[in-house]
Design a protein around this motif. Structure first.
Motif, PDB file in Angstrom:
ATOM      1  N   THR A 107      40.816  50.249  44.354  1.00 19.34           N
ATOM      2  CA  THR A 107      41.941  49.460  44.856  1.00 19.34           C
ATOM      3  C   THR A 107      41.646  47.969  44.770  1.00 19.34           C
ATOM      4  O   THR A 107      42.512  47.160  44.396  1.00 19.34           O
ATOM      5  CB  THR A 107      42.252  49.840  46.312  1.00 19.34           C
ATOM      6  OG1 THR A 107      42.509  51.245  46.391  1.00 19.34           O
ATOM      7  CG2 THR A 107      43.465  49.079  46.820  1.00 19.34           C
ATOM      8  N   ARG A 108      40.416  47.597  45.107  1.00 17.58           N
ATOM      9  CA  ARG A 108      40.027  46.177  45.047  1.00 17.58           C
ATOM     10  C   ARG A 108      40.125  45.650  43.619  1.00 17.58           C
ATOM     11  O   ARG A 108      40.640  44.552  43.383  1.00 17.58           O
ATOM     12  CB  ARG A 108      38.607  45.997  45.579  1.00 17.58           C
ATOM     13  CG  ARG A 108      38.134  44.541  45.580  1.00 17.58           C
ATOM     14  CD  ARG A 108      36.718  44.429  46.106  1.00 17.58           C
ATOM     15  NE  ARG A 108      36.273  43.049  46.177  1.00 17.58           N
ATOM     16  CZ  ARG A 108      35.792  42.372  45.134  1.00 17.58           C
ATOM     17  NH1 ARG A 108      35.685  42.959  43.955  1.00 17.58           N
ATOM     18  NH2 ARG A 108      35.402  41.116  45.270  1.00 17.58           N
TER      19      ARG A 108
ATOM     20  N   VAL B  77      48.939  47.722  41.802  1.00 18.19           N
ATOM     21  CA  VAL B  77      48.617  48.446  43.033  1.00 18.19           C
ATOM     22  C   VAL B  77      49.680  49.508  43.316  1.00 18.19           C
ATOM     23  O   VAL B  77      49.359  50.625  43.758  1.00 18.19           O
ATOM     24  CB  VAL B  77      48.504  47.471  44.221  1.00 18.19           C
ATOM     25  CG1 VAL B  77      48.276  48.222  45.528  1.00 18.19           C
ATOM     26  CG2 VAL B  77      47.368  46.484  43.989  1.00 18.19           C
TER      27      VAL B  77
ATOM     28  N   MET C 238      41.918  46.953  41.162  1.00 16.38           N
ATOM     29  CA  MET C 238      43.307  47.013  40.714  1.00 16.38           C
ATOM     30  C   MET C 238      44.130  45.875  41.296  1.00 16.38           C
ATOM     31  O   MET C 238      45.074  45.380  40.660  1.00 16.38           O
ATOM     32  CB  MET C 238      43.912  48.366  41.103  1.00 16.38           C
ATOM     33  CG  MET C 238      45.265  48.654  40.470  1.00 16.38           C
ATOM     34  SD  MET C 238      45.186  48.820  38.669  1.00 16.38           S
ATOM     35  CE  MET C 238      44.627  50.514  38.523  1.00 16.38           C
ATOM     36  N   SER C 239      43.774  45.435  42.500  1.00 17.52           N
ATOM     37  CA  SER C 239      44.545  44.371  43.148  1.00 17.52           C
ATOM     38  C   SER C 239      44.486  43.053  42.381  1.00 17.52           C
ATOM     39  O   SER C 239      45.343  42.182  42.572  1.00 17.52           O
ATOM     40  CB  SER C 239      44.036  44.161  44.579  1.00 17.52           C
ATOM     41  OG  SER C 239      42.711  43.650  44.573  1.00 17.52           O
TER      42      SER C 239
END
Length: 304
Positions: free
Chosen positions: A92-93, A103, A95-96
């Motif tokens: 997630t980090r 996201v 992809m952000s």
């Protein structure tokens, strides 16, 4: 299986009634979940109490001795489970960095995958008792066949579901109003990245054999390895080379490496089981999630 099945059914029936018909909204969803948990609890306890006499008055000495055995497995299982959200946080980090659309695409995939491949997730809980009961009864040939058949089942199921996802990738994206990068990521997952779920499913099967045959630490280390060393370097490199698409591709590639290790270790463990478990087979058929736990509890029941 029945407690989980009827619990899910209760939730499915009460959700629309409480949320929409009675206008309770989000609190209605919460109450439906509470009701489902109570149904699950009741259906689990009833046969345990009425049919199997599964509960006795606890004795401190025996409780302490049982606790040591159960904790040996439980601690490692908990640590293995904690690894998954760590890996998700890393992805997630990364992809952000590519904006809200990236996201959002990952969030849709994260909701879609457990539904599409729920059978594989259930397989991890079903295969443990089968391996444990057959190994405890001394049928090592059945244990080997079960392991191989489970891997084959995962492969066939993943291929079948991936074909469905590929065919309906457009309607699925429309269902979430996905556009631009979000839609591209959903398409990428539906084909070909959904095929990588074979490796995730194989890890579930291997982990069940580790826990059953007395090597829960294997599952712990492999899960942490996959969700750290098998995630961070790959998603970072993928992101640098191909952006948001590369993050998903990197995550899939990392799972291939550690799943291959898990499959090999699982097969090796089944071919040459731990000697302490082999000795327990002389005590007759042993039932439960693992022959080591079952043998210990069987011994304690004699003391009680």
């Amino acid at each position: 299986m029945y407690p989980a099945l009827f619990g899910a059914l209760t939730n499915a029936v009460l959700d629309p009634i409480l949320i929409f018909s009675l206008g309770m909204g989000l609190p209605g969803a919460a109450w439906a979940t509470v009701a489902a948990r109570l149904v699950t609890l009741g259906l689990a306890l009833y046969p345990a109490l009425r049919k199997h006499n599964a509960f006795v008055r606890p004795r401190l000495r025996l409780l302490w001795r049982d606790l040591q055995t159960v904790t040996h497995f439980a601690n490692r299982a908990v640590l293995a489970s904690v690894a998954t959200p760590i890996g998700t946080a890393i992805v997630t980090r990364e992809m952000s960095k590519y904006g809200p659309e990236a996201v959002a695409g990952m969030a849709v995939i994260g909701r879609m995958a457990p539904v599409a491949f729920s059978v594989i997730w259930a397989l991890s809980g079903a295969i443990g008792p089968i391996i444990g009961q057959n190994f405890g009864a001394g049928h090592v040939d059945r244990v080997r066949r079960t392991y191989l058949d489970a891997i084959k089942f995962v492969a066939i199921y993943v291929l079948f579901i991936t074909m469905i996802l590929f065919a309906f990738r457009g309607p699925i994206s429309d269902l979430f109003n996905a556009e631009n990068l979000t839609r591209e990521l959903i398409y990428l997952y539906c084909f070909p990245l959904a095929l990588s779920s074979f490796f995730s499913g194989s890890v579930f099967v291997a982990s069940a054999s580790f826990n059953t045959l007395g090597r829960p630490s294997y599952s712990t280390w492999l899960n942490w390895g996959q969700h750290t060393l098998g995630t961070w370097p790959f998603v970072v490199a993928g992101g640098v080379l191909m952006g948001a698409h590369g993050v998903l591709i990197g995550q899939a590639l990392g799972s291939v490496i550690f799943a291959s290790i898990a499959i090999w270790l699982g097969w090796r463990l089944i071919k040459t089981p731990p000697q302490e478990n082999m000795r327990h087979r002389s005590h007759g058929a042993i039932f439960g999630h693992g022959s080591l736990i079952a043998h210990t509890l069987q011994k304690h029941m004699g003391d009680k």
